[in-house]
Design a protein around this motif. Structure first.
Motif, PDB file in Angstrom:
ATOM      1  N   UNK A  69     -18.830 -25.206  -9.916  1.00  0.00           N
ATOM      2  CA  UNK A  69     -17.715 -24.587 -10.684  1.00  0.00           C
ATOM      3  C   UNK A  69     -16.762 -24.138 -10.861  1.00  0.00           C
ATOM      4  N   UNK A  70     -15.735 -22.762 -10.948  1.00  0.00           N
ATOM      5  CA  UNK A  70     -15.378 -21.787 -10.637  1.00  0.00           C
ATOM      6  C   UNK A  70     -15.637 -20.510 -10.085  1.00  0.00           C
ATOM      7  N   UNK A  71     -14.325 -20.462  -9.404  1.00  0.00           N
ATOM      8  CA  UNK A  71     -14.922 -19.407  -8.702  1.00  0.00           C
ATOM      9  C   UNK A  71     -13.575 -18.134  -8.799  1.00  0.00           C
ATOM     10  N   UNK A  72     -13.932 -16.925  -9.805  1.00  0.00           N
ATOM     11  CA  UNK A  72     -13.052 -16.469 -10.080  1.00  0.00           C
ATOM     12  C   UNK A  72     -13.092 -15.286  -8.619  1.00  0.00           C
ATOM     13  N   UNK A  73     -12.193 -15.382  -8.102  1.00  0.00           N
ATOM     14  CA  UNK A  73     -11.987 -14.516  -6.571  1.00  0.00           C
ATOM     15  C   UNK A  73     -11.501 -12.858  -7.031  1.00  0.00           C
ATOM     16  N   UNK A  74     -10.774 -13.292  -8.007  1.00  0.00           N
ATOM     17  CA  UNK A  74     -10.267 -11.379  -8.190  1.00  0.00           C
ATOM     18  C   UNK A  74      -9.592 -11.946  -9.910  1.00  0.00           C
ATOM     19  N   UNK A 191     -20.299 -12.727   4.376  1.00  0.00           N
ATOM     20  CA  UNK A 191     -19.498 -14.135   4.668  1.00  0.00           C
ATOM     21  C   UNK A 191     -18.360 -14.571   4.415  1.00  0.00           C
ATOM     22  N   UNK A 192     -17.754 -14.264   5.538  1.00  0.00           N
ATOM     23  CA  UNK A 192     -15.934 -14.660   5.662  1.00  0.00           C
ATOM     24  C   UNK A 192     -15.534 -16.001   5.256  1.00  0.00           C
ATOM     25  N   UNK A 193     -14.659 -16.215   4.906  1.00  0.00           N
ATOM     26  CA  UNK A 193     -13.982 -17.572   4.606  1.00  0.00           C
ATOM     27  C   UNK A 193     -12.878 -17.250   3.840  1.00  0.00           C
ATOM     28  N   UNK A 194     -11.990 -18.594   4.406  1.00  0.00           N
ATOM     29  CA  UNK A 194     -10.629 -18.622   3.845  1.00  0.00           C
ATOM     30  C   UNK A 194     -10.440 -19.705   3.033  1.00  0.00           C
ATOM     31  N   UNK A 195      -9.244 -19.348   1.996  1.00  0.00           N
ATOM     32  CA  UNK A 195      -9.243 -20.960   0.808  1.00  0.00           C
ATOM     33  C   UNK A 195      -7.807 -20.906   0.674  1.00  0.00           C
ATOM     34  N   UNK A 196      -7.505 -21.890   0.132  1.00  0.00           N
ATOM     35  CA  UNK A 196      -6.258 -21.892  -0.428  1.00  0.00           C
ATOM     36  C   UNK A 196      -5.828 -21.774  -1.712  1.00  0.00           C
ATOM     37  N   UNK A 269     -16.871 -14.775  -1.452  1.00  0.00           N
ATOM     38  CA  UNK A 269     -16.422 -15.049  -2.542  1.00  0.00           C
ATOM     39  C   UNK A 269     -15.426 -13.842  -3.260  1.00  0.00           C
ATOM     40  N   UNK A 270     -14.873 -13.066  -2.671  1.00  0.00           N
ATOM     41  CA  UNK A 270     -14.275 -11.904  -3.386  1.00  0.00           C
ATOM     42  C   UNK A 270     -12.688 -12.011  -2.924  1.00  0.00           C
ATOM     43  N   UNK A 271     -11.909 -11.371  -2.866  1.00  0.00           N
ATOM     44  CA  UNK A 271     -10.892 -11.318  -2.153  1.00  0.00           C
ATOM     45  C   UNK A 271     -10.277  -9.477  -2.784  1.00  0.00           C
ATOM     46  N   UNK A 272     -10.235  -9.114  -1.492  1.00  0.00           N
ATOM     47  CA  UNK A 272      -9.136  -7.497  -1.967  1.00  0.00           C
ATOM     48  C   UNK A 272      -9.948  -6.893  -2.755  1.00  0.00           C
ATOM     49  N   UNK A 273      -8.895  -6.190  -3.328  1.00  0.00           N
ATOM     50  CA  UNK A 273     -10.259  -4.655  -4.831  1.00  0.00           C
ATOM     51  C   UNK A 273     -11.267  -5.077  -5.106  1.00  0.00           C
ATOM     52  N   UNK A 274     -11.633  -6.644  -5.497  1.00  0.00           N
ATOM     53  CA  UNK A 274     -13.050  -7.229  -5.520  1.00  0.00           C
ATOM     54  C   UNK A 274     -13.954  -7.005  -5.544  1.00  0.00           C
ATOM     55  N   UNK A 275     -13.776  -7.445  -4.078  1.00  0.00           N
ATOM     56  CA  UNK A 275     -15.141  -7.651  -3.477  1.00  0.00           C
ATOM     57  C   UNK A 275     -16.312  -5.893  -3.351  1.00  0.00           C
ATOM     58  N   UNK A 351     -12.788  -4.162   7.870  1.00  0.00           N
ATOM     59  CA  UNK A 351     -11.324  -5.339   7.542  1.00  0.00           C
ATOM     60  C   UNK A 351     -10.932  -5.515   8.345  1.00  0.00           C
ATOM     61  N   UNK A 352     -10.304  -6.852   8.424  1.00  0.00           N
ATOM     62  CA  UNK A 352      -9.857  -7.352   9.348  1.00  0.00           C
ATOM     63  C   UNK A 352      -8.435  -7.296   9.288  1.00  0.00           C
ATOM     64  N   UNK A 353      -8.211  -7.256  11.154  1.00  0.00           N
ATOM     65  CA  UNK A 353      -6.839  -7.074  12.378  1.00  0.00           C
ATOM     66  C   UNK A 353      -5.994  -7.965  11.728  1.00  0.00           C
ATOM     67  N   UNK A 354      -4.779  -7.861  11.426  1.00  0.00           N
ATOM     68  CA  UNK A 354      -3.721  -9.481  12.279  1.00  0.00           C
ATOM     69  C   UNK A 354      -1.976  -8.657  11.452  1.00  0.00           C
ATOM     70  N   UNK A 355      -1.419  -9.238  11.360  1.00  0.00           N
ATOM     71  CA  UNK A 355       0.398  -9.052  11.244  1.00  0.00           C
ATOM     72  C   UNK A 355       0.255  -9.775  10.132  1.00  0.00           C
ATOM     73  N   UNK A 356      -0.890 -10.791   9.171  1.00  0.00           N
ATOM     74  CA  UNK A 356      -0.267 -11.692   8.082  1.00  0.00           C
ATOM     75  C   UNK A 356      -0.608 -10.853   6.617  1.00  0.00           C
ATOM     76  N   UNK A 357      -0.142 -11.389   5.789  1.00  0.00           N
ATOM     77  CA  UNK A 357      -0.511 -10.701   4.627  1.00  0.00           C
ATOM     78  C   UNK A 357      -1.745 -11.363   3.560  1.00  0.00           C
ATOM     79  N   UNK A 358      -2.111 -12.488   3.815  1.00  0.00           N
ATOM     80  CA  UNK A 358      -3.402 -13.421   3.744  1.00  0.00           C
ATOM     81  C   UNK A 358      -5.100 -12.053   5.116  1.00  0.00           C
ATOM     82  N   UNK A 359      -4.714 -11.092   5.445  1.00  0.00           N
ATOM     83  CA  UNK A 359      -5.622 -10.687   5.559  1.00  0.00           C
ATOM     84  C   UNK A 359      -6.321  -9.302   5.145  1.00  0.00           C
ATOM     85  N   UNK A 360      -4.879  -8.920   4.527  1.00  0.00           N
ATOM     86  CA  UNK A 360      -5.338  -7.938   3.305  1.00  0.00           C
ATOM     87  C   UNK A 360      -7.065  -8.437   1.945  1.00  0.00           C
ATOM     88  N   UNK A 361      -6.853  -9.484   2.030  1.00  0.00           N
ATOM     89  CA  UNK A 361      -7.917 -10.047   0.706  1.00  0.00           C
ATOM     90  C   UNK A 361      -9.440  -9.868   2.106  1.00  0.00           C
TER      91      UNK A 361
END
Length: 546
Positions: A69-74, A191-196, A269-275, A351-361
């Motif tokens: 299938x295809x996942x719309x993360x935002x 459920x926490x996950x990370x993607x490309x 399966x969602x990121x940032x404001x879409x969660x 939310x996640x803590x860290x110093x990388x932009x990707x954690x904002x999701x």
């Protein structure tokens, strides 16, 4: 017959040629937005999209279908995925303690799959390990898992066929065993996950096409070399996840510990404001079940609420103390239950803590009834203490002590090494399948010492079919509640001693749940000498247990 090493070298050379061809081709893929391409197995021109909501399945018989299938993360950001029942995560399965559950898995993918019940002490034949407990379920075929859910807690399920790639693509979901007397008003699972963001998760083969769509079925991502940098390194690949030239030409196709290509983080399966937000009412008793289905540890901060960590890997903590503004670090495969009384109205971040932009999701919001605007501000770069399980809760009688006699004692030295020009992950200097198993008899008591000699890599060690008690960390006995787990994160330089009873006969995997590490060698077995399986692997099944 080609050896495994020869196959890897041939594959590496082919991969380099393919990349070179892609770079020189007039139809170069550079700059192309893969999120808009249909890289799934769908042959029609219309994309199949995942369900917007995660379904909850209950009852004594449950049907799961593996499909593309295809996942719309935002909005506007679409990733090609593999799913159970057309959602990522797959449906949450909820059963009552003591129920016997039957799960019928149907495979509509073009590759074999399976289901492993992570943390659930199932009978060995139901563990879902291709080549060890069953043959992988072939395309168009089905398999039925049936077991009694005796131990309440937070668990999850995922494919264990070529798991580094299939879990990466989305073949996982949560599995909850409800206790007989459970008293919470709201019960949320995250459920926490990370993607490309390129959409290039899992296996990719840019050298082939099917029906005009790119065939992603043969390139093993677990063999790619992305340099040996910390997963917290701010340096990353470009916005399309393209490997650097020196990485493309490298014959060493091991992952190392650089996870920077995973530039998109999701919750359910969602990121940032879409969660999705988590609605609560003032006075509610709220439980949040945190499950890490990815390959990177995540430090989560619950804002504005005093809370308790009530369970780890589904197993209760004795007399947990109240915490506030404390990070919960969740390693791959681990689960933590946190509970709080909703007594601070507003809208508050988790939310996640860290110093990388990707954690904002990786953030969501606890929304009190009647509160329609944010009362909170994100502080994801703030320095906060990290929860220490080793001295949390209150001591009480436990199954094992450090000074008792054990029937079996083993040490696992975990390391990152170079062998034959490749980075591999070793246990006592060896890689699977050359690592001697831990051999036990039923009712043996077993003590295992983990020693992590890797310089930068964490190793979340997961034992199938059993729970173990953590007895000491870095030579210091556990000071708080007894800690019962099935997945334990061992950081560089750390030593842990754990113990368990051999109470579930079978042949069981014992491996690192950073599945890149497992796919490159960090796997051993727990074998019962007094157990005999009736299962005979089919050499044509294409079984890939890791």
């Amino acid at each position: 017959m080609l050896t495994r090493k020869t196959k890897l070298l041939i594959g590496a050379a082919f991969f380099t040629l393919v990349l070179a061809g892609c770079q020189n081709s007039t139809s170069s893929m550079k700059g192309m937005d893969h999120s808009k391409m249909n890289m799934s197995e769908n042959t029609n021109t219309t994309k199949t999209m995942t369900s917007a909501k995660i379904e909850t399945l209950t009852g004594k018989e449950i049907n799961l279908t593996a499909k593309a299938s295809n996942l719309e993360v935002e909005p506007g950001k679409i990733l090609p995925v593999w799913t159970y029942n057309n959602s990522v995560p797959g449906p949450q399965i909820r059963v009552k303690q003591g129920e016997t559950v039957k799960v019928n898995l149907k495979n509509e993918l073009s590759v074999p799959v399976s289901i492993h019940w992570h943390g659930v002490p199932v009978p060995n034949a139901m563990d879902g390990i291709p080549g060890m407990t069953q043959d992988a379920v072939q395309p168009g075929k089905s398999f039925t898992y049936e077991f009694k859910a005796d131990v309440p807690g937070t668990y999850w399920y995922h494919s264990h066929q070529d798991s580094v790639n299939q879990v990466d693509r989305g073949l996982y979901g949560s599995f909850i065993v409800e206790p007989k007397n459970d008293k919470v008003d709201k019960d949320y699972t995250l459920v926490l996950d990370e993607w490309m963001s390129s959409g290039n998760m899992g296996s990719m083969d840019m050298g082939n096409t099917k029906n005009g769509n790119m065939d992603m079925s043969n390139m093993d991502h677990s063999k790619m070399n992305m340099d040996s940098k910390s997963s917290n390194d701010n340096k990353s690949t470009d916005t399309k996840g393209t490997a650097k030239p020196k990485e493309q030409s490298s014959m060493n196709m091991a992952m190392g510990d650089d996870m920077s290509m995973y530039d998109l983080y999701t919750i359910n399966g969602k990121t940032g404001q879409a969660t999705d937000k988590m609605p609560v009412k003032k006075g509610d008793k709220v439980r949040i079940r945190l499950i890490n289905a990815g390959f990177i540890s995540h430090k989560m901060h619950l804002h504005g609420q005093e809370f308790k960590v009530t369970a780890t890997d589904g197993q209760p903590i004795n007399n947990p103390q109240t915490l506030k503004d404390t990070l919960i670090s969740i390693a791959p495969g681990e689960r933590y239950d946190i509970e709080f009384e909703a007594n601070n109205p507003g809208q508050w971040y988790l939310e996640e803590h860290g110093n990388e932009p990707r954690i904002n999701g990786m953030k969501t919001v606890i929304q009190y009834e009647g509160e329609n605007s944010m009362t909170d501000k994100s502080d994801d770069s703030a320095t906060l203490p990290i929860f220490n399980l080793a001295n949390y809760g209150t001591p009480t009688k436990s199954a094992f002590t450090l000074d008792q006699k054990f029937d079996i004692e083993k040490t696992m030295v975990l390391n990152t090494e170079q062998k034959d020009g490749n980075t591999v992950y070793t246990i006592n200097g060896q890689t699977y399948p050359n690592i001697p198993p831990i051999t036990v008899k039923k009712d043996d008591t077993v003590k295992v010492t983990f020693v992590n000699q890797s310089k930068t890599e964490d190793h979340p060690m997961h034992l199938h079919g059993h729970f173990f008690q953590v007895l000491s960390k870095n030579g210091q006995p556990i000071q708080g509640s007894p800690i019962i787990k099935d997945t334990l994160n061992v950081k560089p330089g750390e030593t842990y001693v754990v113990a368990f009873k051999a109470d579930n006969p079978g042949d069981w995997m014992f491996h690192c749940h950073d599945l890149h590490h497992a796919s490159m060698g960090m796997v051993t077995d727990l074998q019962y000498s007094d157990y005999k399986s009736n299962y005979k692997p089919d050499p044509k099944a294409g079984n890939k247990p890791e």
